[in-house]
Design an enzyme around this catalytic site. Structure first.
Site, PDB file in Angstrom:
ATOM      1  N   ASN A   8       7.780  -2.555   4.138  1.00  0.00           N
ATOM      2  CA  ASN A   8       8.166  -1.427   3.383  1.00  0.00           C
ATOM      3  C   ASN A   8       7.733  -1.686   1.912  1.00  0.00           C
ATOM      4  O   ASN A   8       7.445  -0.926   1.280  1.00  0.00           O
ATOM      5  CB  ASN A   8       9.532  -1.547   3.440  1.00  0.00           C
ATOM      6  CG  ASN A   8      10.120  -0.774   4.834  1.00  0.00           C
ATOM      7  OD1 ASN A   8       9.352  -0.179   5.700  1.00  0.00           O
ATOM      8  ND2 ASN A   8      11.394  -0.902   5.051  1.00  0.00           N
ATOM      9  N   HIS A  28      -0.354   9.870  11.532  1.00  0.00           N
ATOM     10  CA  HIS A  28      -1.523   9.034  10.827  1.00  0.00           C
ATOM     11  C   HIS A  28      -2.779   9.901  10.616  1.00  0.00           C
ATOM     12  O   HIS A  28      -3.906   9.452  10.306  1.00  0.00           O
ATOM     13  CB  HIS A  28      -1.962   7.876  11.635  1.00  0.00           C
ATOM     14  CG  HIS A  28      -0.861   6.939  11.701  1.00  0.00           C
ATOM     15  ND1 HIS A  28      -0.954   5.605  12.038  1.00  0.00           N
ATOM     16  CD2 HIS A  28       0.397   6.556  10.963  1.00  0.00           C
ATOM     17  CE1 HIS A  28       0.104   4.955  12.066  1.00  0.00           C
ATOM     18  NE2 HIS A  28       0.841   5.475  11.235  1.00  0.00           N
ATOM     19  N   SER A  85      19.827   3.334   6.153  1.00  0.00           N
ATOM     20  CA  SER A  85      19.846   2.195   5.558  1.00  0.00           C
ATOM     21  C   SER A  85      18.531   1.665   4.913  1.00  0.00           C
ATOM     22  O   SER A  85      18.590   0.685   4.103  1.00  0.00           O
ATOM     23  CB  SER A  85      19.907   1.058   6.969  1.00  0.00           C
ATOM     24  OG  SER A  85      18.914   1.339   7.765  1.00  0.00           O
ATOM     25  N   HIS A 104      10.567   5.020   9.352  1.00  0.00           N
ATOM     26  CA  HIS A 104      11.019   3.467   9.200  1.00  0.00           C
ATOM     27  C   HIS A 104      12.637   3.331   9.106  1.00  0.00           C
ATOM     28  O   HIS A 104      13.508   2.503   9.167  1.00  0.00           O
ATOM     29  CB  HIS A 104      10.478   3.090   7.878  1.00  0.00           C
ATOM     30  CG  HIS A 104       9.329   2.599   8.141  1.00  0.00           C
ATOM     31  ND1 HIS A 104       8.592   1.476   7.342  1.00  0.00           N
ATOM     32  CD2 HIS A 104       8.024   2.882   8.847  1.00  0.00           C
ATOM     33  CE1 HIS A 104       7.448   1.553   7.668  1.00  0.00           C
ATOM     34  NE2 HIS A 104       7.075   2.113   8.528  1.00  0.00           N
ATOM     35  N   ARG A 164       7.016   9.091   6.869  1.00  0.00           N
ATOM     36  CA  ARG A 164       7.301   7.665   7.201  1.00  0.00           C
ATOM     37  C   ARG A 164       8.434   6.897   6.898  1.00  0.00           C
ATOM     38  O   ARG A 164       8.961   6.265   7.678  1.00  0.00           O
ATOM     39  CB  ARG A 164       5.975   6.911   6.489  1.00  0.00           C
ATOM     40  CG  ARG A 164       5.937   5.258   6.922  1.00  0.00           C
ATOM     41  CD  ARG A 164       4.554   4.678   6.087  1.00  0.00           C
ATOM     42  NE  ARG A 164       4.523   3.359   6.613  1.00  0.00           N
ATOM     43  CZ  ARG A 164       4.500   2.339   5.635  1.00  0.00           C
ATOM     44  NH1 ARG A 164       4.468   2.734   4.543  1.00  0.00           N
ATOM     45  NH2 ARG A 164       4.442   0.922   6.031  1.00  0.00           N
ATOM     46  N   PRO A 170       6.909  -1.411  14.912  1.00  0.00           N
ATOM     47  CA  PRO A 170       5.844  -2.057  15.737  1.00  0.00           C
ATOM     48  C   PRO A 170       4.770  -2.518  14.536  1.00  0.00           C
ATOM     49  O   PRO A 170       4.805  -1.947  13.489  1.00  0.00           O
ATOM     50  CB  PRO A 170       5.279  -0.722  16.322  1.00  0.00           C
ATOM     51  CG  PRO A 170       5.874   0.329  15.644  1.00  0.00           C
ATOM     52  CD  PRO A 170       7.331  -0.148  14.863  1.00  0.00           C
TER      53      PRO A 170
HETATM   54  C1  HEM Z   1       2.662   3.656  16.551  1.00  0.00           C
HETATM   55  C2  HEM Z   1       3.325   2.587  15.738  1.00  0.00           C
HETATM   56  C3  HEM Z   1       3.022   2.815  14.142  1.00  0.00           C
HETATM   57  C4  HEM Z   1       2.669   1.859  13.328  1.00  0.00           C
HETATM   58  C5  HEM Z   1       2.139   0.328  13.818  1.00  0.00           C
HETATM   59  C6  HEM Z   1       2.421   2.240  12.152  1.00  0.00           C
HETATM   60  C7  HEM Z   1       2.009   1.583  10.891  1.00  0.00           C
HETATM   61  C8  HEM Z   1       1.522   2.058   9.999  1.00  0.00           C
HETATM   62  C9  HEM Z   1       0.947   1.277   8.970  1.00  0.00           C
HETATM   63  C10 HEM Z   1       0.579  -0.153   8.653  1.00  0.00           C
HETATM   64  C11 HEM Z   1       0.719   2.098   7.697  1.00  0.00           C
HETATM   65  C12 HEM Z   1      -0.134   1.812   6.304  1.00  0.00           C
HETATM   66  C13 HEM Z   1       0.968   1.141   5.423  1.00  0.00           C
HETATM   67  C14 HEM Z   1      -0.020   0.429   4.182  1.00  0.00           C
HETATM   68  O1  HEM Z   1      -0.485  -0.182   4.458  1.00  0.00           O
HETATM   69  O2  HEM Z   1       0.601   1.170   3.015  1.00  0.00           O
HETATM   70  C15 HEM Z   1       1.170   3.554   8.347  1.00  0.00           C
HETATM   71  C16 HEM Z   1       1.445   4.510   7.321  1.00  0.00           C
HETATM   72  C17 HEM Z   1       1.947   5.793   7.946  1.00  0.00           C
HETATM   73  N1  HEM Z   1       2.624   5.954   8.781  1.00  0.00           N
HETATM   74 FE1  HEM Z   1       2.710   4.806  10.400  1.00  0.00          FE
HETATM   75  N2  HEM Z   1       2.858   3.272  12.089  1.00  0.00           N
HETATM   76  C18 HEM Z   1       3.243   3.813  13.404  1.00  0.00           C
HETATM   77  C19 HEM Z   1       3.847   4.995  13.645  1.00  0.00           C
HETATM   78  C20 HEM Z   1       4.251   5.942  12.688  1.00  0.00           C
HETATM   79  C21 HEM Z   1       4.966   7.212  13.216  1.00  0.00           C
HETATM   80  C22 HEM Z   1       5.729   7.326  14.399  1.00  0.00           C
HETATM   81  C23 HEM Z   1       5.150   7.886  12.182  1.00  0.00           C
HETATM   82  C24 HEM Z   1       5.980   8.947  11.948  1.00  0.00           C
HETATM   83  C25 HEM Z   1       6.020  10.089  12.687  1.00  0.00           C
HETATM   84  C26 HEM Z   1       4.239   7.251  11.057  1.00  0.00           C
HETATM   85  C27 HEM Z   1       3.862   7.708   9.856  1.00  0.00           C
HETATM   86  C28 HEM Z   1       3.036   7.292   8.948  1.00  0.00           C
HETATM   87  C29 HEM Z   1       2.522   7.875   7.797  1.00  0.00           C
HETATM   88  C30 HEM Z   1       2.924   9.359   7.397  1.00  0.00           C
HETATM   89  C31 HEM Z   1       1.840   7.070   7.025  1.00  0.00           C
HETATM   90  C32 HEM Z   1       1.225   7.136   5.675  1.00  0.00           C
HETATM   91  C33 HEM Z   1       2.144   6.738   4.615  1.00  0.00           C
HETATM   92  C34 HEM Z   1       1.636   7.132   3.095  1.00  0.00           C
HETATM   93  O3  HEM Z   1       0.708   7.691   2.875  1.00  0.00           O
HETATM   94  O4  HEM Z   1       2.593   6.712   2.213  1.00  0.00           O
HETATM   95  N3  HEM Z   1       3.642   5.993  11.831  1.00  0.00           N
HETATM   96  N4  HEM Z   1       1.749   3.274   9.542  1.00  0.00           N
END
Ligand code: HEM
Ligand SMILES: *[C@@H]1O[C@H](CO)[C@@H](O)[C@H](O)[C@H]1NC(C)=O
Ligand SMILES: *[C@@H]1O[C@H](CO)[C@@H](O)[C@H](O)[C@H]1NC(C)=O
Length: 339
Positions: A102, A201, A84, A74, A70, A171
């Site tokens: 973040n 995800h 950054s 970001h 993630r 997004p």
């Molecule tokens: C398509 C649009 C995307 C949105 C709207 C989005 C949004 C989010 C949100 C809201 C969370 C949870 C944050 C929290 O409440 O702690 C999350 C977690 C995560 N996202 Fe996304 N995300 C997107 C795309 C991506 C992409 C492209 C990747 C990487 C290739 C990614 C990798 C992750 C990972 C691995 C987590 C888990 C992080 C953790 O366990 O610390 N996401 N994402």
């Protein structure tokens, strides 16, 4: 006469070849000039050191692999892949870290610090923090998904980090498919890249505040999002009590993004979407939109093909607005710009 014409033709060809040569050089230099194995001569151990550091960290805390993937997303979506995202806030400059997207959720900063410290001991001021993030995301993909891939490198580190740029470029989890497509297109990524990368995800966690509007305040007539599977909704409601909080806190509960196999990067994510079991609105919408449903079905059916495509899309994401040549710098400490 025939001979003369042939000579003229040959000379014309020659000129054309020269023009074509310079045109292609221009094209090459205007593309990101990252290359696989960039550190092979400058710091031969670079990628091995990052791999070792990430493997050690993920063994201690599996969630760090998700955090690092993630972190890469970001970083790349905000000012390009320039690290950054790693700059610490200063009293006069709230950096990207403090953005609501973040703060209190992005993790893995210490893993990057550990790798950087070791790299500075081996080869001072040589390996950029931006490349360390890209390597660490690849290593995390390998650890959780079992697929290894080559990472083009040679990025340099930026000197600017602004909190407000994060929500302008990332997004939101409330986005629908159309909004997601537009957001990724703005970074040069296709609909397919977007759907393929969303498979990240299948690992990691989300805080309640990122999705609880789906449980309690969907719209005027439906408090609960009808596209959310009822069993999952009940499970989530037990974990995430109604709350009026709009800002995420560290003590807020978290839920695995993929409840069944939270440590496996796999196509289970897409299978879940087909059963209404996507956690975020931005997940579930991919199965609810004509422009993305076909891709969801494809990925759900072809695990090994998805993995290959995920790796390729990760590499493409790593090209976004990179700094190369004499732009930016090689930070000595990933948290601060050099003085
Ligand atoms: C398509 C649009 C995307 C949105 C709207 C989005 C949004 C989010 C949100 C809201 C969370 C949870 C944050 C929290 O409440 O702690 C999350 C977690 C995560 N996202 Fe996304 N995300 C997107 C795309 C991506 C992409 C492209 C990747 C990487 C290739 C990614 C990798 C992750 C990972 C691995 C987590 C888990 C992080 C953790 O366990 O610390 N996401 N994402
Ligand atoms: C609320 O959402 C449901 C399901 O998507 C929809 O049928 C309904 O028209 C919406 N109601 C309002 C007031 O927006
Ligand atoms: C960031 O998160 C911490 C820990 O939950 C919190 O104390 C702080 O107020 C938050 N800062 C901002 C700017 O949101």
């Amino acid at each position: 006469m025939g001979n003369y014409r042939a000579q003229g033709f040959a000379a014309g060809l020659h000129k054309l070849a020269i023009v074509a040569f310079f045109a292609s050089m221009l094209l090459v230099s205007s593309l990101a000039s990252l290359e696989v194995g960039y550190y092979e001569s400058k710091c031969p151990m670079a990628e091995k050191i990052v791999r070792r550091t990430v493997v050690k960290a993920a063994a201690r805390d599996h969630g760090l692999a998700a955090g690092l993937i993630r972190l890469y997303f970001h970083d790349c979506f905000v000012r390009g892949c320039d690290a950054s995202v790693l700059l610490d806030p200063l009293p006069n400059n709230p950096s990207e870290k403090l953005s609501p997207a973040n703060n209190a959720s992005l993790r893995g900063y210490e893993v990057i610090d550990d790798a950087k410290a070791e790299l500075e001991a081996f080869c001072p001021e040589t390996v950029s923090c931006a490349d360390i993030i890209a390597f660490a995301a690849r290593d995390s993909t390998f650890i959780t998904g079992g697929l290894d891939y080559s990472v083009p490198s040679g990025r340099r580190d930026g000197m600017v980090s602004i909190d407000s740029e994060v929500v302008q470029n990332l997004p939101f989890p409330t986005f629908n498919a159309e909004q997601l497509i537009k957001s990724f297109a703005g970074k040069g990524l296709s609909v397919k890249d977007m759907v393929t990368l969303s498979g990240a995800h299948s690992i990691g966690v989300s805080h309640c505040s990122s999705f609880d509007s789906r449980l309690y305040r969907f719209n005027a007539t439906h408090p609960q999002d009808p596209s959310l599977n009822h069993h999952l909704a009940n499970f989530l409601k037990a974990r995430c009590l109604p709350s009026s909080k709009t800002v995420r806190t560290q003590t807020e509960p978290t839920v695995p993004l993929d409840i069944k196999a939270p440590n496996h990067l796999d196509v289970k994510y897409y299978k879940n979407l087909l059963k209404g079991k996507g956690l975020l609105t931005s997940d579930q919408t991919l199965a609810g939109s004509r422009s993305t449903l076909g891709l969801v079905i494809d990925h759900a059916r072809n695990p090994s093909k998805w993995k290959e495509e995920f790796a390729a899309a990760m590499v493409r994401m790593g090209n976004i607005d990179v700094l190369t040549g004499n732009k930016g710098e090689i930070r000595k400490n990933c948290r601060v710009v050099n003085d």
